[in-house]
Each structure stands twice: as C-alpha cells, then as structure tokens.
Design a protein around this motif. Structure first.
Motif, PDB file in Angstrom:
ATOM      1  N   GLN A 228      39.335  48.538  39.616  1.00  0.00           N
ATOM      2  CA  GLN A 228      39.209  47.388  38.727  1.00  0.00           C
ATOM      3  C   GLN A 228      38.602  46.189  39.429  1.00  0.00           C
ATOM      4  N   ILE A 229      37.677  45.521  38.729  1.00  0.00           N
ATOM      5  CA  ILE A 229      37.079  44.264  39.172  1.00  0.00           C
ATOM      6  C   ILE A 229      37.578  43.164  38.255  1.00  0.00           C
ATOM      7  N   ASN A 230      37.999  42.045  38.847  1.00  0.00           N
ATOM      8  CA  ASN A 230      38.456  40.892  38.069  1.00  0.00           C
ATOM      9  C   ASN A 230      37.685  39.641  38.462  1.00  0.00           C
ATOM     10  N   ASP A 231      37.110  38.977  37.457  1.00  0.00           N
ATOM     11  CA  ASP A 231      36.531  37.634  37.615  1.00  0.00           C
ATOM     12  C   ASP A 231      35.579  37.534  38.804  1.00  0.00           C
ATOM     13  N   LEU A 232      34.599  38.395  38.821  1.00  0.00           N
ATOM     14  CA  LEU A 232      33.631  38.402  39.922  1.00  0.00           C
ATOM     15  C   LEU A 232      32.443  37.494  39.612  1.00  0.00           C
ATOM     16  N   THR A 233      32.109  36.636  40.557  1.00  0.00           N
ATOM     17  CA  THR A 233      30.891  35.833  40.490  1.00  0.00           C
ATOM     18  C   THR A 233      30.202  35.914  41.840  1.00  0.00           C
ATOM     19  N   ILE A 234      28.902  36.183  41.823  1.00  0.00           N
ATOM     20  CA  ILE A 234      28.125  36.256  43.062  1.00  0.00           C
ATOM     21  C   ILE A 234      26.969  35.271  42.980  1.00  0.00           C
ATOM     22  N   PHE A 235      26.864  34.419  44.003  1.00  0.00           N
ATOM     23  CA  PHE A 235      25.764  33.476  44.111  1.00  0.00           C
ATOM     24  C   PHE A 235      24.850  33.893  45.258  1.00  0.00           C
ATOM     25  N   LYS A 236      23.559  33.717  45.063  1.00  0.00           N
ATOM     26  CA  LYS A 236      22.587  33.949  46.125  1.00  0.00           C
ATOM     27  C   LYS A 236      21.830  32.660  46.369  1.00  0.00           C
ATOM     28  N   SER A 237      21.914  32.154  47.600  1.00  0.00           N
ATOM     29  CA  SER A 237      21.248  30.900  47.973  1.00  0.00           C
ATOM     30  C   SER A 237      21.597  29.782  46.994  1.00  0.00           C
ATOM     31  N   GLY A 238      22.860  29.768  46.564  1.00  0.00           N
ATOM     32  CA  GLY A 238      23.334  28.708  45.678  1.00  0.00           C
ATOM     33  C   GLY A 238      23.104  28.937  44.209  1.00  0.00           C
ATOM     34  N   GLN A 239      22.355  29.979  43.850  1.00  0.00           N
ATOM     35  CA  GLN A 239      22.077  30.283  42.445  1.00  0.00           C
ATOM     36  C   GLN A 239      22.929  31.479  41.995  1.00  0.00           C
ATOM     37  N   GLN A 240      23.518  31.363  40.798  1.00  0.00           N
ATOM     38  CA  GLN A 240      24.350  32.461  40.313  1.00  0.00           C
ATOM     39  C   GLN A 240      23.513  33.707  40.038  1.00  0.00           C
ATOM     40  N   LEU A 241      23.895  34.805  40.673  1.00  0.00           N
ATOM     41  CA  LEU A 241      23.178  36.064  40.500  1.00  0.00           C
ATOM     42  C   LEU A 241      23.810  36.907  39.404  1.00  0.00           C
ATOM     43  N   LEU A 242      25.139  37.005  39.416  1.00  0.00           N
ATOM     44  CA  LEU A 242      25.819  37.788  38.383  1.00  0.00           C
ATOM     45  C   LEU A 242      27.228  37.284  38.171  1.00  0.00           C
ATOM     46  N   GLU A 243      27.731  37.585  36.984  1.00  0.00           N
ATOM     47  CA  GLU A 243      29.107  37.252  36.622  1.00  0.00           C
ATOM     48  C   GLU A 243      29.684  38.427  35.849  1.00  0.00           C
ATOM     49  N   LEU A 244      30.874  38.850  36.246  1.00  0.00           N
ATOM     50  CA  LEU A 244      31.521  40.003  35.605  1.00  0.00           C
ATOM     51  C   LEU A 244      32.999  39.682  35.459  1.00  0.00           C
ATOM     52  N   GLY A 245      33.444  39.504  34.204  1.00  0.00           N
ATOM     53  CA  GLY A 245      34.819  39.110  33.957  1.00  0.00           C
ATOM     54  C   GLY A 245      35.824  40.174  34.353  1.00  0.00           C
ATOM     55  N   GLN A 246      35.661  41.378  33.814  1.00  0.00           N
ATOM     56  CA  GLN A 246      36.562  42.470  34.172  1.00  0.00           C
ATOM     57  C   GLN A 246      35.885  43.809  33.915  1.00  0.00           C
ATOM     58  N   LEU A 247      36.133  44.737  34.820  1.00  0.00           N
ATOM     59  CA  LEU A 247      35.686  46.121  34.656  1.00  0.00           C
ATOM     60  C   LEU A 247      36.792  47.017  35.176  1.00  0.00           C
ATOM     61  N   ALA A 248      37.330  47.861  34.312  1.00  0.00           N
ATOM     62  CA  ALA A 248      38.406  48.778  34.689  1.00  0.00           C
ATOM     63  C   ALA A 248      37.923  50.211  34.499  1.00  0.00           C
ATOM     64  N   VAL A 249      38.080  51.026  35.536  1.00  0.00           N
ATOM     65  CA  VAL A 249      37.613  52.415  35.516  1.00  0.00           C
ATOM     66  C   VAL A 249      38.806  53.318  35.832  1.00  0.00           C
TER      67      VAL A 249
ATOM     68  N   GLY B 108      16.554  43.088  40.180  1.00  0.00           N
ATOM     69  CA  GLY B 108      16.890  41.720  40.541  1.00  0.00           C
ATOM     70  C   GLY B 108      18.104  41.160  39.835  1.00  0.00           C
ATOM     71  N   SER B 109      18.742  41.965  38.987  1.00  0.00           N
ATOM     72  CA  SER B 109      19.909  41.482  38.239  1.00  0.00           C
ATOM     73  C   SER B 109      21.200  41.560  39.043  1.00  0.00           C
ATOM     74  N   GLY B 110      21.149  42.209  40.207  1.00  0.00           N
ATOM     75  CA  GLY B 110      22.323  42.238  41.069  1.00  0.00           C
ATOM     76  C   GLY B 110      23.085  43.543  41.080  1.00  0.00           C
ATOM     77  N   LYS B 111      22.484  44.623  40.569  1.00  0.00           N
ATOM     78  CA  LYS B 111      23.182  45.917  40.491  1.00  0.00           C
ATOM     79  C   LYS B 111      23.572  46.419  41.876  1.00  0.00           C
ATOM     80  N   SER B 112      22.606  46.484  42.771  1.00  0.00           N
ATOM     81  CA  SER B 112      22.900  46.989  44.116  1.00  0.00           C
ATOM     82  C   SER B 112      23.770  46.019  44.903  1.00  0.00           C
ATOM     83  N   THR B 113      23.604  44.725  44.650  1.00  0.00           N
ATOM     84  CA  THR B 113      24.454  43.734  45.307  1.00  0.00           C
ATOM     85  C   THR B 113      25.910  43.931  44.899  1.00  0.00           C
ATOM     86  N   LEU B 114      26.138  44.256  43.630  1.00  0.00           N
ATOM     87  CA  LEU B 114      27.494  44.537  43.151  1.00  0.00           C
ATOM     88  C   LEU B 114      28.120  45.680  43.941  1.00  0.00           C
TER      89      LEU B 114
END
Length: 213
Positions: free
Chosen positions: A3-24, A37-43
């Motif tokens: 499970q992922i909760n409330d994930l936010t990733i910034f790159k060089s100060g700019q928001q790359l992705l936001e994911l509230g919750q993912l449960a598997v 460039g949407s942040g899939k591999s970064t996730l």
C-alpha cells in the motif's frame, strides 16, 4: 498487502506526481500508466528505495502491515523485473537463478532449487544456456523466475513486456500474471500499453485518477 499512502514526488522543486492511495492485495496486479516523463519509473525507484538525486518525496509505503519506505533496499523484500529481463550476460541461466537464492543454501540445495524452478516452467533444457542464446520469451520467464526465487513479498514490473512481439507479449503476460496469482504476490506494473492492464487489479493513470473496474 502492498500500500502507498499520500505520495508526492517533486523534481527540482516541481511536482512530478501525486498519488493519494494505492492498495494491492495478495495476487493482485496494480497497473500504473502515463506518458513518458509522468513519473512511472520514478515511482518504482521510490518504492524500491533507490537514491533519487534532485527529487524530494513524501508519503508512506506499507507491506504486510509494516511501513518500509524508511528501510534500505535490501530490507524491503521487493522484487524487480525490467523491460528486457536484465539477466547477467556473463552468467548461464543456472548461475543467474542461483544469484537470487539465499547464501545460506548449500551448492547442492541451490542446484536442486534451480532445477525444480526450470522444470516447473518447461525450461529444463536451458540450464546451461547463456542469456544471448535465449529467445525473448525465454529471457522473460527466466527473469521472473529469478525474481521469484528471491522470495519477495511483492514485485515491481517495469515495462516487462515491451521488448516482445505482439503474440509472444500476450502469452508471457498471461503466464506472468498466473505465476503471481498462484503465489499470492502483490505486484505493481508500470506500462504505457493498455493491453498490459490486469483486469482484476486497480489501475492508476498518473496525472489522472485511480479506477478499480
């Protein structure tokens, strides 16, 4: 459960992705889609625990009721499968598979484990083969076997079928999903191809919304 909760990733100060919750759940495969460039591999790198230069991240990663986002890579018990299998080219199939096994096993025990795994997927005749002697489908199956032999609690799949032709892609995709379901291992699959979506798991489009249909 992964499970992922409330994930936010910034790159060089700019928001790359936001994911509230993912449960598997056990045996489920969550699909993460999005353009380049949407942040899939970064996730996946964040989940795995790789260093992320120029990135800042906030959020929680849980596995079997334990929070693991603060743990080093070797303690997270996550497997990883890349686009082309990423087998070690200088090692035989047997050596690639043995690499994933616990060092506590004797050589005889490791040989038995590897032989049983190859027999299970009908590749016993590839024991001594080198990776460049395998077809694309064989490389994919060996790569997944190597991940499974490490006995991960969850697996991350980074575009694992993209190097395969259309017919083989469908076959290997179905086989991979069946192996994970049989072992009740939760997985997160990153892809750009809608055909890769597992119908039984949640789907996240980065920059969009999660759906469970």
């Amino acid at each position: 459960m992964l499970q992922i909760n409330d994930l936010t990733i910034f790159k060089s100060g700019q928001q790359l992705l936001e994911l509230g919750q993912l449960a598997v759940g056990p045996g489920e495969i969550a699909t993460v889609m999005g353009p380049s460039g949407s942040g899939k591999s970064t996730l996946l790198r964040w989940m795995l625990g790789e260093p992320l230069a120029d990135f800042s991240c906030s959020g929680e990663l849980w596995l079997d009721q334990q929070r693991i986002d603060g743990l080093p890579i070797h303690r997270r018990q996550l497997g990883l499968m890349y686009q082309k299998g990423d087998l070690f080219p200088h090692m035989s199939v047997a050596e690639n598979l043995q690499f994933a096994l616990p060092r506590s096993l004797s050589r005889q025990q490791a040989n038995i484990k590897v032989a049983e795994a190859l027999e299970h997927v009908g590749l016993s005749d590839k024991l001594s083969a080198m990776p460049d002697q395998l077809s694309g489908g064989e490389q994919s199956r060996i790569a997944l076997l190597r991940s499974l032999l490490a006995e991960p609690k969850a697996i991350l799949l980074d575009e694992p079928f993209s190097a395969l032709d259309t017919e083989l892609r469908q076959s290997i995709r179905s086989w991979t999903f069946a192996q994970l379901a049989q072992r009740q291992i939760p997985a997160v699959l990153v892809t750009h191809d809608p055909e890769d979506i597992c119908s039984d798991g949640p789907v996240v489009t980065l920059g969009g919304k999660k759906r469970n249909d």
